[in-house]
Design a protein around this motif. Sequence first.
Motif, PDB file in Angstrom:
ATOM      1  N   TYR A  68       3.160   2.993   7.899  1.00 46.05           N
ATOM      2  CA  TYR A  68       2.551   2.000   8.793  1.00 46.05           C
ATOM      3  C   TYR A  68       3.203   0.626   8.705  1.00 46.05           C
ATOM      4  O   TYR A  68       2.640  -0.362   9.171  1.00 46.05           O
ATOM      5  CB  TYR A  68       1.050   1.898   8.505  1.00 46.05           C
ATOM      6  N   HIS A  69       4.397   0.572   8.071  1.00 46.41           N
ATOM      7  CA  HIS A  69       5.192  -0.658   8.044  1.00 46.41           C
ATOM      8  C   HIS A  69       4.433  -1.814   7.394  1.00 46.41           C
ATOM      9  O   HIS A  69       4.342  -2.917   7.938  1.00 46.41           O
ATOM     10  CB  HIS A  69       5.640  -1.040   9.458  1.00 46.41           C
ATOM     11  N   LYS A  70       3.892  -1.546   6.223  1.00 44.14           N
ATOM     12  CA  LYS A  70       3.175  -2.571   5.466  1.00 44.14           C
ATOM     13  C   LYS A  70       4.029  -3.066   4.299  1.00 44.14           C
ATOM     14  O   LYS A  70       5.049  -2.468   3.952  1.00 44.14           O
ATOM     15  CB  LYS A  70       1.855  -1.992   4.925  1.00 44.14           C
TER      16      LYS A  70
ATOM     17  N   ARG B 249     -12.107  -4.116  -1.991  1.00 41.18           N
ATOM     18  CA  ARG B 249     -12.492  -3.272  -0.856  1.00 41.18           C
ATOM     19  C   ARG B 249     -12.067  -3.910   0.460  1.00 41.18           C
ATOM     20  O   ARG B 249     -11.549  -3.242   1.364  1.00 41.18           O
ATOM     21  CB  ARG B 249     -14.020  -3.078  -0.851  1.00 41.18           C
ATOM     22  N   GLN B 250     -12.284  -5.216   0.577  1.00 33.92           N
ATOM     23  CA  GLN B 250     -11.933  -5.934   1.796  1.00 33.92           C
ATOM     24  C   GLN B 250     -10.420  -5.898   2.030  1.00 33.92           C
ATOM     25  O   GLN B 250      -9.955  -5.689   3.163  1.00 33.92           O
ATOM     26  CB  GLN B 250     -12.419  -7.381   1.700  1.00 33.92           C
ATOM     27  N   GLU B 251      -9.645  -6.076   0.972  1.00 33.21           N
ATOM     28  CA  GLU B 251      -8.190  -6.083   1.099  1.00 33.21           C
ATOM     29  C   GLU B 251      -7.656  -4.701   1.460  1.00 33.21           C
ATOM     30  O   GLU B 251      -6.737  -4.576   2.286  1.00 33.21           O
ATOM     31  CB  GLU B 251      -7.556  -6.577  -0.204  1.00 33.21           C
TER      32      GLU B 251
ATOM     33  N   VAL C  37      -5.590  -3.725   4.889  1.00 38.97           N
ATOM     34  CA  VAL C  37      -4.238  -3.172   4.881  1.00 38.97           C
ATOM     35  C   VAL C  37      -4.192  -1.762   5.476  1.00 38.97           C
ATOM     36  O   VAL C  37      -3.150  -1.314   5.957  1.00 38.97           O
ATOM     37  CB  VAL C  37      -3.656  -3.189   3.446  1.00 38.97           C
ATOM     38  N   THR C  38      -5.336  -1.062   5.463  1.00 38.02           N
ATOM     39  CA  THR C  38      -5.380   0.285   6.047  1.00 38.02           C
ATOM     40  C   THR C  38      -5.951   0.270   7.466  1.00 38.02           C
ATOM     41  O   THR C  38      -6.273   1.323   8.015  1.00 38.02           O
ATOM     42  CB  THR C  38      -6.228   1.233   5.176  1.00 38.02           C
ATOM     43  N   ASP C  39      -6.049  -0.915   8.039  1.00 37.90           N
ATOM     44  CA  ASP C  39      -6.516  -1.047   9.425  1.00 37.90           C
ATOM     45  C   ASP C  39      -7.856  -0.360   9.661  1.00 37.90           C
ATOM     46  O   ASP C  39      -8.034   0.380  10.637  1.00 37.90           O
ATOM     47  CB  ASP C  39      -5.460  -0.519  10.395  1.00 37.90           C
TER      48      ASP C  39
ATOM     49  N   HIS D  88      -5.416   7.267  12.354  1.00 38.56           N
ATOM     50  CA  HIS D  88      -6.594   6.571  12.879  1.00 38.56           C
ATOM     51  C   HIS D  88      -7.072   7.203  14.178  1.00 38.56           C
ATOM     52  O   HIS D  88      -8.285   7.326  14.411  1.00 38.56           O
ATOM     53  CB  HIS D  88      -6.280   5.088  13.120  1.00 38.56           C
ATOM     54  N   SER D  89      -6.132   7.600  15.023  1.00 43.11           N
ATOM     55  CA  SER D  89      -6.517   8.150  16.322  1.00 43.11           C
ATOM     56  C   SER D  89      -7.270   9.468  16.179  1.00 43.11           C
ATOM     57  O   SER D  89      -8.151   9.782  16.978  1.00 43.11           O
ATOM     58  CB  SER D  89      -5.285   8.348  17.212  1.00 43.11           C
ATOM     59  N   GLU D  90      -6.944  10.219  15.146  1.00 42.80           N
ATOM     60  CA  GLU D  90      -7.645  11.488  14.922  1.00 42.80           C
ATOM     61  C   GLU D  90      -9.073  11.259  14.439  1.00 42.80           C
ATOM     62  O   GLU D  90      -9.979  12.032  14.766  1.00 42.80           O
ATOM     63  CB  GLU D  90      -6.864  12.344  13.913  1.00 42.80           C
TER      64      GLU D  90
END
Length: 348
Positions: free
Chosen positions: A102-104, A224-226, A230-232, A333-335
Amino acid sequence: MLCPYSDTSGSESDSDGNESPVNGLGLADGSTSPLKADNARRSRESSSSLGSETRSRGRGRRTNTVSPATPESTTNRVFIWDLDETIIIFHSLLTGSYATKYHKDAQNVVQLGFKMEEMVFNLADTHFFFNDIEECDQVHIDDVSSDDNGQDLSNYNFSTDGFHAASAAGSGNLCLAAGVRGGVDWTRKLAFRYRKIKDTYNNYRNSVGGLLGSNKREQWLQLRQEIEAVTDNWLTLANKCLTLINSRSNCVNVLVTTTQLIPALAKVLLFGLGNVFPIDNIYSATKIGKGSCFERIVTRFGKKCTYVVIGDGQDEEAAAKTLNFPFWRITSHSEIAALYNALDMDFL
């Protein structure tokens, strides 16, 4: 109406190299189900640092397959979930593969993974006796309950009951079927620990901050917030599906993970999933495999139920196919969004 397992997968890649396969569950008449999902697969949880490979040094375990005996007469659909890389992003944080896909920022992502791993093991060791019982791994929290005499544990001192000394005396032959390392007395102390774990989980499943204490609570909330950022919002999307299923009186969420049971319970709490997964609905496939866990779940809920398996790995897909269960693949995510839509429209 859900159909028997039918894999109609095909795969494409988008311009970023991310898998965007065209797959779903085939209908019995050969047409395409509205349950569409992208198809990419990666291996993770079985090799996870919290999975079946790491911190699992035991050579044996007491075999006692006691599942909850409460009749599940009102349940007619059971959703069997994988954990890592399906509901939560964890192992791919540690390996950096999520950052690559995911280009992070790889360094930042890996660091977040290590922080969560440390928090998971700290909780498992501090509150769930993992230092005592990591070599006595069980499939289910009640698997040693038959050795529990029901003694009041409110003033019981686990640190001085001799369990650790008896364990150390066995030089590796821990948790064999005969219940060595102290015989009946030792196995009863093991059962006490599992009962205490169950009580702790039940008491704090909706208030993890109270278990961690104020200082660690703030660190946990920040972490958890971070991770969510980062995982959208991966977990948020998955939790919407879990919550929708949980709101139905005739449906149930069950978790089957290759992570050892005790770290799995810590993960569930720390990722805020205690409200959708009662401890009775969590199974570890570390020792017996997912297929055997699925069979235990069928024994518990009955053959009249419809079972839907949701995961990203080959192990749960193969087990679903063997039992003729529909399988919904989650690798993007789309799944997850497609799964929510299918649930929301009562296709599942």
